[in-house]
Design a protein around this motif. Structure first.
Motif, mmCIF file in Angstrom:
data_model
loop_
_atom_site.group_PDB
_atom_site.id
_atom_site.type_symbol
_atom_site.label_atom_id
_atom_site.label_comp_id
_atom_site.label_asym_id
_atom_site.label_seq_id
_atom_site.Cartn_x
_atom_site.Cartn_y
_atom_site.Cartn_z
ATOM 1 N N CYS A 1 0.832 -1.200 0.000
ATOM 2 C CA CYS A 1 0.000 0.000 0.000
ATOM 3 C C CYS A 1 0.870 1.254 0.000
ATOM 4 O O CYS A 1 0.615 2.203 -0.754
ATOM 5 N N LEU A 2 1.917 1.258 0.825
ATOM 6 C CA LEU A 2 2.819 2.411 0.865
ATOM 7 C C LEU A 2 3.512 2.609 -0.479
ATOM 8 O O LEU A 2 3.643 3.738 -0.967
ATOM 9 N N ALA A 3 3.956 1.517 -1.094
ATOM 10 C CA ALA A 3 4.637 1.612 -2.376
ATOM 11 C C ALA A 3 3.682 2.127 -3.460
ATOM 12 O O ALA A 3 4.075 2.960 -4.293
ATOM 13 N N GLN A 4 2.448 1.664 -3.445
ATOM 14 C CA GLN A 4 1.469 2.144 -4.424
ATOM 15 C C GLN A 4 1.183 3.632 -4.238
ATOM 16 O O GLN A 4 1.039 4.375 -5.213
ATOM 17 N N ASP A 5 1.117 4.067 -2.990
ATOM 18 C CA ASP A 5 0.903 5.491 -2.724
ATOM 19 C C ASP A 5 2.070 6.329 -3.248
ATOM 20 O O ASP A 5 1.874 7.394 -3.835
ATOM 21 N N ARG A 6 3.310 5.851 -3.033
ATOM 22 C CA ARG A 6 4.481 6.580 -3.524
ATOM 23 C C ARG A 6 4.459 6.673 -5.054
ATOM 24 O O ARG A 6 4.744 7.736 -5.624
ATOM 25 N N VAL A 7 4.118 5.573 -5.706
ATOM 26 C CA VAL A 7 4.078 5.573 -7.171
ATOM 27 C C VAL A 7 2.989 6.519 -7.668
ATOM 28 O O VAL A 7 3.208 7.303 -8.615
ATOM 29 N N PRO B 1 1.814 16.090 -16.234
ATOM 30 C CA PRO B 1 0.976 17.290 -16.161
ATOM 31 C C PRO B 1 -0.501 16.989 -16.422
ATOM 32 O O PRO B 1 -1.371 17.658 -15.881
ATOM 33 N N ALA B 2 -0.795 16.003 -17.221
ATOM 34 C CA ALA B 2 -2.186 15.691 -17.546
ATOM 35 C C ALA B 2 -2.869 14.861 -16.453
ATOM 36 O O ALA B 2 -4.086 14.653 -16.502
ATOM 37 N N ALA B 3 -2.125 14.411 -15.487
ATOM 38 C CA ALA B 3 -2.709 13.577 -14.428
ATOM 39 C C ALA B 3 -3.591 14.421 -13.529
ATOM 40 O O ALA B 3 -3.247 15.535 -13.150
ATOM 41 N N LYS B 4 -4.732 13.859 -13.205
ATOM 42 C CA LYS B 4 -5.660 14.553 -12.322
ATOM 43 C C LYS B 4 -5.335 14.198 -10.878
ATOM 44 O O LYS B 4 -4.876 13.099 -10.580
ATOM 45 N N ALA B 5 -5.595 15.131 -10.023
ATOM 46 C CA ALA B 5 -5.409 14.852 -8.600
ATOM 47 C C ALA B 5 -6.469 13.861 -8.159
ATOM 48 O O ALA B 5 -7.541 13.740 -8.766
ATOM 49 N N ALA B 6 -6.198 13.168 -7.107
ATOM 50 C CA ALA B 6 -7.150 12.176 -6.597
ATOM 51 C C ALA B 6 -8.415 12.895 -6.169
ATOM 52 O O ALA B 6 -8.376 13.854 -5.403
ATOM 53 N N THR B 7 -9.562 12.416 -6.665
ATOM 54 C CA THR B 7 -10.824 13.069 -6.325
ATOM 55 C C THR B 7 -11.244 12.738 -4.905
ATOM 56 O O THR B 7 -11.734 13.587 -4.186
ATOM 57 N N ALA B 8 -11.067 11.508 -4.528
ATOM 58 C CA ALA B 8 -11.405 11.115 -3.160
ATOM 59 C C ALA B 8 -10.110 10.760 -2.448
ATOM 60 O O ALA B 8 -9.171 10.252 -3.048
ATOM 61 N N SER B 9 -10.089 11.031 -1.175
ATOM 62 C CA SER B 9 -8.871 10.694 -0.449
ATOM 63 C C SER B 9 -8.737 9.165 -0.399
ATOM 64 O O SER B 9 -9.681 8.468 -0.050
ATOM 65 N N PRO B 10 -7.578 8.658 -0.769
ATOM 66 C CA PRO B 10 -7.401 7.211 -0.762
ATOM 67 C C PRO B 10 -7.431 6.677 0.668
ATOM 68 O O PRO B 10 -7.148 7.401 1.628
ATOM 69 N N ALA B 11 -7.805 5.439 0.775
ATOM 70 C CA ALA B 11 -7.846 4.820 2.102
ATOM 71 C C ALA B 11 -6.434 4.784 2.671
ATOM 72 O O ALA B 11 -5.475 4.482 1.968
ATOM 73 N N ALA B 12 -6.333 5.140 3.911
ATOM 74 C CA ALA B 12 -5.031 5.153 4.559
ATOM 75 C C ALA B 12 -4.535 3.722 4.731
ATOM 76 O O ALA B 12 -5.307 2.799 4.956
ATOM 77 N N CYS B 13 -3.238 3.564 4.607
ATOM 78 C CA CYS B 13 -2.639 2.240 4.798
ATOM 79 C C CYS B 13 -2.626 1.932 6.292
ATOM 80 O O CYS B 13 -2.222 2.761 7.102
ATOM 81 N N ALA B 14 -3.085 0.742 6.642
ATOM 82 C CA ALA B 14 -3.166 0.354 8.055
ATOM 83 C C ALA B 14 -1.903 -0.391 8.462
ATOM 84 O O ALA B 14 -1.618 -1.475 7.954
ATOM 85 N N ASP B 15 -1.152 0.215 9.380
ATOM 86 C CA ASP B 15 0.069 -0.407 9.887
ATOM 87 C C ASP B 15 -0.312 -1.530 10.861
ATOM 88 O O ASP B 15 -1.018 -1.289 11.846
#
Length: 139
Positions: free
Chosen positions: A63-69, A78-92
């Motif tokens: 999950c952390l690696a996917q968030d970093r990517v 530049p054409a990438a849109k910002a995340a519309t909804a906040s992604p689910a937080a990774c649970a440690d």
């Protein structure tokens, strides 16, 4: 001159012997094993808990690696849109912690006979005297 295929007469026998050995091995593998000792069962339960925790830890790292990517992609494209909804937080999952289940006391484990089944020993003086008195002739 024709090429002739030479069949070895021992090849069929060898295949049959190999097949019988494989069947014997499979039969031995399916034999019923004795139940594990309490120590082995406790060790297996701890190993299962550790494996489950390792799976949670791997999912957290993924999950952390996917968030970093995803963040890197959003920053560099530049054409990438910002995340519309906040992604689910990774649970440690936190550090590994295993607490074995508490052992049942012998009485609650069902090791003894239920109450009332055997209230007294089968051969006592009281039980031997009762049938003798009942069978004694009345005068």
């Amino acid at each position: 001159m024709k090429n002739r295929v030479h069949h070895h007469p021992g090849r069929r026998t060898l295949s049959a012997v190999a097949g019988l050995c494989a069947l014997a091995f499979c039969g031995a593998a399916l034999a019923k094993l004795p139940p594990p000792s309490p120590e082995a069962a406790a060790k297996a339960a701890e190993a299962a808990a550790r494996t489950a925790w390792a799976g949670k830890l791997d999912n957290y790292k993924l999950c952390l690696a996917q968030d970093r990517v995803a963040n890197h992609y959003r920053k560099t494209t530049p054409a990438a849109k910002a995340a519309t909804a906040s992604p689910a937080a990774c649970a440690d999952p936190g550090p590994f912690a295993y607490t074995p289940p508490a052992a049942k006391p012998l009485e609650s484990a069902g090791a003894h006979s239920p109450p009332g089944t055997a209230s007294s020993p089968p051969n006592t003086k009281a039980t031997q005297a009762a049938p003798a008195a009942a069978s004694a002739p009345k005068s």
